[in-house]
Design a protein around this motif. Sequence first.
Motif, PDB file in Angstrom:
ATOM      1  N   ASP A  34     -52.572 -26.845   7.071  1.00 44.03           N
ATOM      2  CA  ASP A  34     -53.197 -27.106   8.366  1.00 44.03           C
ATOM      3  C   ASP A  34     -52.959 -28.532   8.867  1.00 44.03           C
ATOM      4  OD1 ASP A  34     -54.749 -28.207   6.353  1.00 44.03           O
ATOM      5  OD2 ASP A  34     -56.639 -27.876   7.412  1.00 44.03           O
ATOM      6  N   LYS A  35     -52.251 -29.337   8.084  1.00 42.05           N
ATOM      7  CA  LYS A  35     -51.964 -30.714   8.471  1.00 42.05           C
ATOM      8  C   LYS A  35     -50.559 -30.795   9.081  1.00 42.05           C
ATOM      9  CE  LYS A  35     -54.947 -32.906   5.045  1.00 42.05           C
ATOM     10  NZ  LYS A  35     -55.897 -31.878   5.050  1.00 42.05           N
ATOM     11  N   GLU A  36     -50.320 -31.811   9.884  1.00 41.63           N
ATOM     12  CA  GLU A  36     -49.021 -31.956  10.543  1.00 41.63           C
ATOM     13  C   GLU A  36     -47.888 -32.057   9.529  1.00 41.63           C
ATOM     14  OE1 GLU A  36     -46.193 -31.832  13.309  1.00 41.63           O
ATOM     15  OE2 GLU A  36     -48.314 -31.441  13.640  1.00 41.63           O
ATOM     16  N   ILE A  37     -48.110 -32.742   8.417  1.00 44.89           N
ATOM     17  CA  ILE A  37     -47.056 -32.878   7.411  1.00 44.89           C
ATOM     18  C   ILE A  37     -46.680 -31.514   6.836  1.00 44.89           C
ATOM     19  CG2 ILE A  37     -48.516 -33.316   5.386  1.00 44.89           C
ATOM     20  CD1 ILE A  37     -45.371 -35.306   6.236  1.00 44.89           C
ATOM     21  N   GLY A  38     -47.654 -30.652   6.680  1.00 44.70           N
ATOM     22  CA  GLY A  38     -47.386 -29.290   6.204  1.00 44.70           C
ATOM     23  C   GLY A  38     -46.595 -28.499   7.227  1.00 44.70           C
ATOM     24  N   LYS A  39     -46.946 -28.658   8.480  1.00 46.90           N
ATOM     25  CA  LYS A  39     -46.228 -27.962   9.546  1.00 46.90           C
ATOM     26  C   LYS A  39     -44.783 -28.438   9.629  1.00 46.90           C
ATOM     27  CE  LYS A  39     -50.475 -27.289  12.151  1.00 46.90           C
ATOM     28  NZ  LYS A  39     -51.273 -27.741  13.277  1.00 46.90           N
ATOM     29  N   ARG A  40     -44.563 -29.738   9.438  1.00 49.41           N
ATOM     30  CA  ARG A  40     -43.189 -30.272   9.456  1.00 49.41           C
ATOM     31  C   ARG A  40     -42.362 -29.671   8.327  1.00 49.41           C
ATOM     32  NH1 ARG A  40     -42.134 -36.172   9.111  1.00 49.41           N
ATOM     33  NH2 ARG A  40     -40.046 -35.431   9.536  1.00 49.41           N
ATOM     34  N   PHE A  41     -42.953 -29.574   7.122  1.00 49.27           N
ATOM     35  CA  PHE A  41     -42.239 -28.983   5.987  1.00 49.27           C
ATOM     36  C   PHE A  41     -41.889 -27.534   6.308  1.00 49.27           C
ATOM     37  CE2 PHE A  41     -41.614 -26.787   2.055  1.00 49.27           C
ATOM     38  CZ  PHE A  41     -40.998 -27.707   1.219  1.00 49.27           C
ATOM     39  N   LEU A  42     -42.839 -26.790   6.825  1.00 48.45           N
ATOM     40  CA  LEU A  42     -42.607 -25.374   7.117  1.00 48.45           C
ATOM     41  C   LEU A  42     -41.545 -25.193   8.191  1.00 48.45           C
ATOM     42  CD1 LEU A  42     -46.281 -24.068   6.909  1.00 48.45           C
ATOM     43  CD2 LEU A  42     -44.474 -23.877   5.185  1.00 48.45           C
ATOM     44  N   ARG A  43     -41.529 -26.060   9.208  1.00 48.17           N
ATOM     45  CA  ARG A  43     -40.476 -25.991  10.233  1.00 48.17           C
ATOM     46  C   ARG A  43     -39.107 -26.260   9.606  1.00 48.17           C
ATOM     47  NH1 ARG A  43     -44.317 -28.631  13.496  1.00 48.17           N
ATOM     48  NH2 ARG A  43     -43.317 -30.653  13.147  1.00 48.17           N
ATOM     49  N   ALA A  44     -39.026 -27.250   8.749  1.00 49.80           N
ATOM     50  CA  ALA A  44     -37.748 -27.566   8.097  1.00 49.80           C
ATOM     51  C   ALA A  44     -37.285 -26.411   7.218  1.00 49.80           C
ATOM     52  CB  ALA A  44     -37.877 -28.840   7.269  1.00 49.80           C
ATOM     53  N   SER A  45     -38.224 -25.723   6.593  1.00 49.94           N
ATOM     54  CA  SER A  45     -37.849 -24.629   5.694  1.00 49.94           C
ATOM     55  C   SER A  45     -37.245 -23.445   6.449  1.00 49.94           C
ATOM     56  CB  SER A  45     -39.062 -24.156   4.880  1.00 49.94           C
ATOM     57  OG  SER A  45     -39.982 -23.437   5.679  1.00 49.94           O
ATOM     58  N   GLU A  46     -37.477 -23.372   7.750  1.00 48.88           N
ATOM     59  CA  GLU A  46     -36.923 -22.272   8.543  1.00 48.88           C
ATOM     60  C   GLU A  46     -35.405 -22.376   8.681  1.00 48.88           C
ATOM     61  OE1 GLU A  46     -39.086 -22.345  12.210  1.00 48.88           O
ATOM     62  OE2 GLU A  46     -40.966 -21.777  11.228  1.00 48.88           O
ATOM     63  N   ASN A  47     -34.859 -23.570   8.549  1.00 51.31           N
ATOM     64  CA  ASN A  47     -33.409 -23.802   8.603  1.00 51.31           C
ATOM     65  C   ASN A  47     -32.966 -24.469   7.311  1.00 51.31           C
ATOM     66  OD1 ASN A  47     -32.947 -22.928  11.349  1.00 51.31           O
ATOM     67  ND2 ASN A  47     -34.130 -24.726  11.935  1.00 51.31           N
TER      68      ASN A  47
END
Length: 88
Positions: free
Chosen positions: A54-67
């Motif tokens: 739920d934190k921005e750092i987690g969201k950034r990791f998840l976005r990067a994992s998509e590519n």
Amino acid sequence: MMVVGGDSVLDKLLEEAKSIKPAGEDYGVPYYGGVEYEKWVSKGIIFIEEAYGDKEIGKRFLRASENSSRKESFETMLGILQSLKEFE
């Protein structure tokens, strides 16, 4: 903090990242893939969702994992994990 066999999950992810090498190159640009790499990405996603989803750092990791096959995505995921280690 999640712990597996005496080591934190974060420590294990960082240790496993040391053995990750590009799967090949496409027009001179390294890309990542293969079963072991996908396992590392998946473990990273599980860790991040449970600890930082739920934190921005987690969201950034998840976005990067998509590519995740892109070199920049691997570097982003690894950099995020390394920064989290510094704040333990």
